[in-house]
Design a protein around this motif. Structure first.
Motif, PDB file in Angstrom:
ATOM      1  N   THR A 170       0.823  -1.224   0.000  1.00 29.90           N
ATOM      2  CA  THR A 170       0.000   0.000   0.000  1.00 29.90           C
ATOM      3  C   THR A 170       0.847   1.260   0.000  1.00 29.90           C
ATOM      4  OG1 THR A 170      -0.138   0.039   2.427  1.00 29.90           O
ATOM      5  CG2 THR A 170      -1.858  -1.175   1.241  1.00 29.90           C
ATOM      6  N   GLN A 171       2.118   1.128   0.365  1.00 29.52           N
ATOM      7  CA  GLN A 171       3.020   2.271   0.379  1.00 29.52           C
ATOM      8  C   GLN A 171       3.947   2.282  -0.839  1.00 29.52           C
ATOM      9  OE1 GLN A 171       2.639   4.589   2.814  1.00 29.52           O
ATOM     10  NE2 GLN A 171       0.960   3.283   3.532  1.00 29.52           N
ATOM     11  N   GLY A 172       3.679   1.408  -1.783  1.00 29.42           N
ATOM     12  CA  GLY A 172       4.493   1.368  -2.988  1.00 29.42           C
ATOM     13  C   GLY A 172       5.774   0.578  -2.812  1.00 29.42           C
ATOM     14  N   ILE A 173       5.836  -0.291  -1.815  1.00 29.59           N
ATOM     15  CA  ILE A 173       7.041  -1.081  -1.537  1.00 29.59           C
ATOM     16  C   ILE A 173       6.746  -2.537  -1.868  1.00 29.59           C
ATOM     17  CG2 ILE A 173       8.686  -1.810   0.234  1.00 29.59           C
ATOM     18  CD1 ILE A 173       7.973   0.751   1.754  1.00 29.59           C
ATOM     19  N   GLY A 192       6.611   4.836  -2.080  1.00 26.88           N
ATOM     20  CA  GLY A 192       6.642   5.124  -3.503  1.00 26.88           C
ATOM     21  C   GLY A 192       6.779   6.594  -3.810  1.00 26.88           C
ATOM     22  N   ASP A 193       6.346   7.470  -2.880  1.00 27.20           N
ATOM     23  CA  ASP A 193       6.491   8.914  -3.089  1.00 27.20           C
ATOM     24  C   ASP A 193       7.672   9.492  -2.326  1.00 27.20           C
ATOM     25  OD1 ASP A 193       5.369   8.391  -0.669  1.00 27.20           O
ATOM     26  OD2 ASP A 193       3.766   9.891  -0.807  1.00 27.20           O
TER      27      ASP A 193
END
Length: 378
Positions: A170-173, A192-193
């Motif tokens: 969910t955090q882009g990892i 991710g950001d």
């Protein structure tokens, strides 16, 4: 037990109360009694009173047959009744024939009265009205706990691992940090950001890590406990069967324990009974000019069925020269997908029958490789 002059008793079990329905052979309506849930002293007293009343009514000896459905209460009540000379029967709930209307009334009274009718019919010789559970002994039931606990621990490990990866995703990892260098890897992670992980998310991840580490520690502990118990009972018949299974290449400690403790501890008259118990017997469908099989029943032991299908896939890898592997290759060829999955279930049934013959008679399946030392592979 003959149904003539027999007092039939059915117990509808629940957490808070037990509903006891009793009816003497030939009586029109049952008598209902509600007891506190788990109060065996009151139950035994009630059975004694009902037996005495039945004896006075018929003027002769009266047998007692008691039944209840298999469920969360297990088999301890059956052992209590048997120890007090009460014939006890445990019904398989899904085998009882029911009304096929879309909506059926459901009350404890109706369930108890229905069990009375089923018990009377079964004792009268109608073996198709339901199935009775073969109650394991206390030792047999206890011997199943290690591999069942291991199964739950493995499922818990998978759930935690999936939860960790889902939270990070969910955090882009993509991917999770290593347990060996958790603190360092988590500190280096970036979303991710480009942000560091939020503090509350890091706290949740750390709690999941600790649960995962505990599960990973408990799995070998349970396996060691199982191996110790197996080594301490070398003269036991069941132990010899499990040891014999481990001699076959491709069958490890866990598969041997599941097959031995869940299936081969029982006595089967023929291979159809064996396949039905595991739930991989084909179900016929015949109506008019139509006559075909609808697939397997899936009504038996789900743990043993899953293990057998997994073992069938491994059998192709570890026993490629066996007759069963050759049958599968000849039947499937280069086909894939659904055809291959259907064929592996058919092979699992054949494998089950071959292993049953091996542990009972010592006859090895054709082309099977044996190893001198039992080494865990699965």
């Amino acid at each position: 037990m003959p149904s003539e002059n027999t007092l039939h008793i059915a117990i509808e079990l629940s957490l808070s109360s037990w509903l006891v329905a009793a009816r003497l052979s030939g009586a029109e309506r049952p008598r209902l009694h509600r007891l506190e849930g788990g109060n065996t002293a009151a139950l035994l007293t009630l059975i004694t009173e009902l037996r005495l009343a039945a004896v006075n009514r018929v003027g002769g000896p009266v047998g007692v047959a008691c039944c209840f459905e298999a469920g969360r209460d297990g088999f301890w009540l059956h052992r209590v009744l048997t120890a007090h000379d009460v014939a006890s029967y445990v019904l398989e709930p899904t085998s009882i024939l029911v009304n096929r209307r879309a909506r059926r009334a459901k009350t404890d009274r109706l369930d108890a009265e229905g069990m009375l009718r089923v018990l009377a019919a079964w004792l009268g010789g109608d073996r198709q009205v339901c199935s009775m559970v073969r109650v394991p002994t206390a030792d047999e039931e206890d011997a199943k706990r290690p591999h069942r606990e291991r199964e739950h621990l493995v499922q818990e490990r998978l759930r935690i691992e999936n939860r960790l990866e889902a939270l990070l995703f969910t955090q882009g990892i993509r991917g999770r940090p290593s347990l060996r260098s958790w603190e360092r890897d988590v500190a280096e992670l970036r979303t991710g950001d480009g942000r560091t992980l939020p503090p509350l998310l890091r706290a949740e991840l750390d709690r999941l890590r600790r649960r995962l580490v505990l599960a990973l520690q408990l799995i070998p502990e349970v396996e060691a406990e199982r191996a110790t118990a197996l080594a301490a009972a070398t003269s036991d018949t069941m132990t010899r069967k499990i040891t014999a299974l481990q001699r076959i290449r491709g069958i490890g400690e866990n598969f041997a324990a599941v097959l031995g403790r869940e299936v081969f501890y029982r006595t089967f008259d023929n291979r159809r009974q064996l396949a039905s118990y595991v739930g991989i017997a084909p179900m016929p469908y015949q109506s008019g000019g139509m006559d075909r099989d609808r697939g397997i029943s899936r009504a038996g032991n789900p743990r043993a069925r899953t293990t057998l299908v997994q073992l069938a896939w491994l059998w192709l890898r570890y026993q490629p020269g066996s007759a069963l592997a050759g049958w599968f290759r000849q039947r499937v060829g280069t086909l894939a997908g659904r055809t291959r999955r259907i064929a592996i279930v058919a092979m699992a049934r054949k494998l089950l029958i071959s292993l049953w013959r091996f542990v009972e008679t010592g006859v090895l399946p054709e082309g099977v490789e044996i190893r001198t030392a039992a080494l865990p592979t699965a």
